[in-house]
Design a protein around this motif. Structure first.
Motif, PDB file in Angstrom:
ATOM      1  N   LEU A  36      -1.281   3.000 -12.161  1.00  0.00           N
ATOM      2  CA  LEU A  36      -1.880   3.623 -10.978  1.00  0.00           C
ATOM      3  C   LEU A  36      -1.109   3.107  -9.765  1.00  0.00           C
ATOM      4  O   LEU A  36      -1.500   2.121  -9.137  1.00  0.00           O
ATOM      5  N   MET A  37      -0.005   3.759  -9.463  1.00  0.00           N
ATOM      6  CA  MET A  37       0.910   3.263  -8.439  1.00  0.00           C
ATOM      7  C   MET A  37       0.454   3.639  -7.029  1.00  0.00           C
ATOM      8  O   MET A  37       0.131   4.791  -6.753  1.00  0.00           O
ATOM      9  N   ILE A  38       0.428   2.615  -6.166  1.00  0.00           N
ATOM     10  CA  ILE A  38       0.121   2.799  -4.751  1.00  0.00           C
ATOM     11  C   ILE A  38       1.067   1.930  -3.939  1.00  0.00           C
ATOM     12  O   ILE A  38       1.742   1.057  -4.481  1.00  0.00           O
ATOM     13  N   ASN A  39       1.109   2.172  -2.636  1.00  0.00           N
ATOM     14  CA  ASN A  39       1.769   1.254  -1.716  1.00  0.00           C
ATOM     15  C   ASN A  39       0.691   0.371  -1.131  1.00  0.00           C
ATOM     16  O   ASN A  39      -0.302   0.883  -0.602  1.00  0.00           O
ATOM     17  N   GLY A  40       0.847  -0.929  -1.268  1.00  0.00           N
ATOM     18  CA  GLY A  40      -0.207  -1.786  -0.758  1.00  0.00           C
ATOM     19  C   GLY A  40       0.150  -3.254  -0.773  1.00  0.00           C
ATOM     20  O   GLY A  40       1.192  -3.651  -1.264  1.00  0.00           O
ATOM     21  N   ASP A  41      -0.754  -4.016  -0.224  1.00  0.00           N
ATOM     22  CA  ASP A  41      -0.630  -5.463  -0.164  1.00  0.00           C
ATOM     23  C   ASP A  41      -1.452  -6.041  -1.312  1.00  0.00           C
ATOM     24  O   ASP A  41      -2.688  -5.986  -1.297  1.00  0.00           O
ATOM     25  N   ARG A  42      -0.790  -6.580  -2.292  1.00  0.00           N
ATOM     26  CA  ARG A  42      -1.446  -7.070  -3.505  1.00  0.00           C
ATOM     27  C   ARG A  42      -2.515  -8.113  -3.201  1.00  0.00           C
ATOM     28  O   ARG A  42      -3.626  -8.064  -3.730  1.00  0.00           O
ATOM     29  N   GLU A  43      -2.194  -9.069  -2.346  1.00  0.00           N
ATOM     30  CA  GLU A  43      -3.141 -10.149  -2.045  1.00  0.00           C
ATOM     31  C   GLU A  43      -4.392  -9.632  -1.337  1.00  0.00           C
ATOM     32  O   GLU A  43      -5.504 -10.082  -1.626  1.00  0.00           O
ATOM     33  N   LEU A  44      -4.215  -8.685  -0.406  1.00  0.00           N
ATOM     34  CA  LEU A  44      -5.378  -8.124   0.271  1.00  0.00           C
ATOM     35  C   LEU A  44      -6.262  -7.341  -0.701  1.00  0.00           C
ATOM     36  O   LEU A  44      -7.488  -7.415  -0.637  1.00  0.00           O
ATOM     37  N   LEU A  45      -5.640  -6.596  -1.595  1.00  0.00           N
ATOM     38  CA  LEU A  45      -6.410  -5.832  -2.574  1.00  0.00           C
ATOM     39  C   LEU A  45      -7.144  -6.753  -3.549  1.00  0.00           C
ATOM     40  O   LEU A  45      -8.296  -6.497  -3.915  1.00  0.00           O
ATOM     41  N   GLY A  76      -5.984  14.557  -8.082  1.00  0.00           N
ATOM     42  CA  GLY A  76      -4.714  13.888  -7.789  1.00  0.00           C
ATOM     43  C   GLY A  76      -4.619  13.435  -6.342  1.00  0.00           C
ATOM     44  O   GLY A  76      -5.464  13.719  -5.513  1.00  0.00           O
ATOM     45  N   GLY A  77      -3.584  12.697  -6.073  1.00  0.00           N
ATOM     46  CA  GLY A  77      -3.340  12.252  -4.715  1.00  0.00           C
ATOM     47  C   GLY A  77      -4.007  10.944  -4.336  1.00  0.00           C
ATOM     48  O   GLY A  77      -3.653  10.340  -3.338  1.00  0.00           O
ATOM     49  N   LYS A  78      -4.993  10.507  -5.117  1.00  0.00           N
ATOM     50  CA  LYS A  78      -5.679   9.248  -4.814  1.00  0.00           C
ATOM     51  C   LYS A  78      -6.037   8.528  -6.103  1.00  0.00           C
ATOM     52  O   LYS A  78      -6.308   9.143  -7.122  1.00  0.00           O
ATOM     53  N   VAL A  79      -6.027   7.211  -6.000  1.00  0.00           N
ATOM     54  CA  VAL A  79      -6.566   6.373  -7.070  1.00  0.00           C
ATOM     55  C   VAL A  79      -7.845   5.755  -6.539  1.00  0.00           C
ATOM     56  O   VAL A  79      -8.090   5.746  -5.332  1.00  0.00           O
ATOM     57  N   TRP A  80      -8.661   5.243  -7.430  1.00  0.00           N
ATOM     58  CA  TRP A  80      -9.910   4.628  -7.020  1.00  0.00           C
ATOM     59  C   TRP A  80     -10.139   3.346  -7.798  1.00  0.00           C
ATOM     60  O   TRP A  80      -9.621   3.170  -8.890  1.00  0.00           O
ATOM     61  N   LEU A  81     -10.880   2.468  -7.168  1.00  0.00           N
ATOM     62  CA  LEU A  81     -11.385   1.293  -7.855  1.00  0.00           C
ATOM     63  C   LEU A  81     -12.863   1.220  -7.519  1.00  0.00           C
ATOM     64  O   LEU A  81     -13.295   1.656  -6.460  1.00  0.00           O
ATOM     65  N   GLU A  82     -13.618   0.700  -8.459  1.00  0.00           N
ATOM     66  CA  GLU A  82     -15.065   0.703  -8.298  1.00  0.00           C
ATOM     67  C   GLU A  82     -15.662  -0.571  -8.871  1.00  0.00           C
ATOM     68  O   GLU A  82     -15.254  -1.024  -9.936  1.00  0.00           O
ATOM     69  N   VAL A  83     -16.608  -1.121  -8.139  1.00  0.00           N
ATOM     70  CA  VAL A  83     -17.419  -2.222  -8.638  1.00  0.00           C
ATOM     71  C   VAL A  83     -18.850  -1.721  -8.577  1.00  0.00           C
ATOM     72  O   VAL A  83     -19.336  -1.316  -7.523  1.00  0.00           O
ATOM     73  N   SER A  84     -19.507  -1.708  -9.735  1.00  0.00           N
ATOM     74  CA  SER A  84     -20.900  -1.279  -9.770  1.00  0.00           C
ATOM     75  C   SER A  84     -21.709  -2.288 -10.570  1.00  0.00           C
ATOM     76  O   SER A  84     -21.155  -3.073 -11.350  1.00  0.00           O
ATOM     77  N   ASP A  85     -23.010  -2.264 -10.344  1.00  0.00           N
ATOM     78  CA  ASP A  85     -23.886  -3.213 -11.032  1.00  0.00           C
ATOM     79  C   ASP A  85     -25.230  -2.557 -11.296  1.00  0.00           C
ATOM     80  O   ASP A  85     -25.487  -1.451 -10.829  1.00  0.00           O
ATOM     81  N   ASN A  86     -26.060  -3.240 -12.048  1.00  0.00           N
ATOM     82  CA  ASN A  86     -27.409  -2.749 -12.309  1.00  0.00           C
ATOM     83  C   ASN A  86     -28.450  -3.661 -11.655  1.00  0.00           C
ATOM     84  O   ASN A  86     -29.541  -3.836 -12.171  1.00  0.00           O
ATOM     85  N   GLY A  87     -28.063  -4.198 -10.499  1.00  0.00           N
ATOM     86  CA  GLY A  87     -28.951  -5.089  -9.746  1.00  0.00           C
ATOM     87  C   GLY A  87     -29.882  -4.316  -8.831  1.00  0.00           C
ATOM     88  O   GLY A  87     -30.178  -3.146  -9.066  1.00  0.00           O
ATOM     89  N   PRO A  88     -30.326  -4.955  -7.735  1.00  0.00           N
ATOM     90  CA  PRO A  88     -31.323  -4.347  -6.858  1.00  0.00           C
ATOM     91  C   PRO A  88     -30.793  -3.233  -5.954  1.00  0.00           C
ATOM     92  O   PRO A  88     -31.574  -2.460  -5.408  1.00  0.00           O
ATOM     93  N   GLY A  89     -29.486  -3.128  -5.763  1.00  0.00           N
ATOM     94  CA  GLY A  89     -28.935  -2.073  -4.905  1.00  0.00           C
ATOM     95  C   GLY A  89     -29.168  -2.361  -3.432  1.00  0.00           C
ATOM     96  O   GLY A  89     -29.598  -3.444  -3.033  1.00  0.00           O
ATOM     97  N   SER A 146     -11.188   4.439  -2.426  1.00  0.00           N
ATOM     98  CA  SER A 146     -10.154   5.429  -2.757  1.00  0.00           C
ATOM     99  C   SER A 146      -8.926   5.151  -1.909  1.00  0.00           C
ATOM    100  O   SER A 146      -9.041   4.914  -0.698  1.00  0.00           O
ATOM    101  N   ILE A 147      -7.759   5.196  -2.551  1.00  0.00           N
ATOM    102  CA  ILE A 147      -6.494   4.881  -1.884  1.00  0.00           C
ATOM    103  C   ILE A 147      -5.469   5.954  -2.269  1.00  0.00           C
ATOM    104  O   ILE A 147      -5.366   6.292  -3.459  1.00  0.00           O
ATOM    105  N   PRO A 148      -4.692   6.459  -1.310  1.00  0.00           N
ATOM    106  CA  PRO A 148      -3.665   7.457  -1.657  1.00  0.00           C
ATOM    107  C   PRO A 148      -2.633   6.884  -2.612  1.00  0.00           C
ATOM    108  O   PRO A 148      -2.274   5.698  -2.539  1.00  0.00           O
ATOM    109  N   VAL A 149      -2.138   7.725  -3.528  1.00  0.00           N
ATOM    110  CA  VAL A 149      -1.099   7.285  -4.462  1.00  0.00           C
ATOM    111  C   VAL A 149       0.220   7.144  -3.728  1.00  0.00           C
ATOM    112  O   VAL A 149       0.428   7.690  -2.659  1.00  0.00           O
ATOM    113  N   ARG A 150       1.116   6.422  -4.352  1.00  0.00           N
ATOM    114  CA  ARG A 150       2.442   6.156  -3.785  1.00  0.00           C
ATOM    115  C   ARG A 150       3.256   7.420  -3.735  1.00  0.00           C
ATOM    116  O   ARG A 150       3.245   8.259  -4.569  1.00  0.00           O
TER     117      ARG A 150
END
Length: 150
Positions: A36-45, A76-89, A146-150
């Protein structure tokens, strides 16, 4: 700089699978086999994803499941990352405010959090020309970047 979002997910997962286990929770990681190629700062991500997982760890009870996922949007055009849980919301009335610096949903909590996690996550998304959204996971919360692809 060009990078594979899968590598960011792997790096964070290496640390937080054990942290979740120590907190009596489970961190489930789901990612595609293809890059999932993007242009970005690895440490910030990495910091962004770590903050999202730390929020879930902080606010979910023992026995909770936290999911760390990534992929490419079907249109197309974007990748996504997601963190989800089954907690209280998070209540609907707080969903926009949680991105404000120093805002805390429960002012009475004294868990050591500073109210900076989601505002930082939003700033990192913006620096990568992306966006961040909150969804009900029924139960729990899902945070999708959501982040645009490279």
């Amino acid at each position: 700089m060009a990078l594979d979002l899968n590598n960011v997910i792997e790096t964070v997962a290496e640390i937080y699978v054990d942290v979740a286990e120590d907190a009596l929770m489970t961190l489930v990681v789901e990612k595609p086999d293809s890059p999932l190629m993007i242009n970005g700062d690895r440490e910030l991500l990495i910091q962004q994803v770590a903050n999202l997982i730390e929020n879930a760890l902080r606010y979910c009870p023992p026995g909770s499941h936290i999911y760390l996922r990534c992929g490419e949007k079907p249109e197309g055009g974007k990748v996504w990352l997601e963190v989800s849980d089954n907690g209280p919301g998070i209540a609907d009335e707080d969903k926009e405010r949680v991105f404000e610096r120093l805002y805390r949903v429960d002012k009475s909590r004294t868990d050591g959090g500073l109210g900076l996690g989601l505002s930082l996550a939003k700033a990192v998304a913006g620096l990568h020309y992306g966006n961040i959204d909150l969804f009900d996971a029924l139960p729990g919360l899902s945070v999708r970047v959501s982040i645009p692809v490279r």
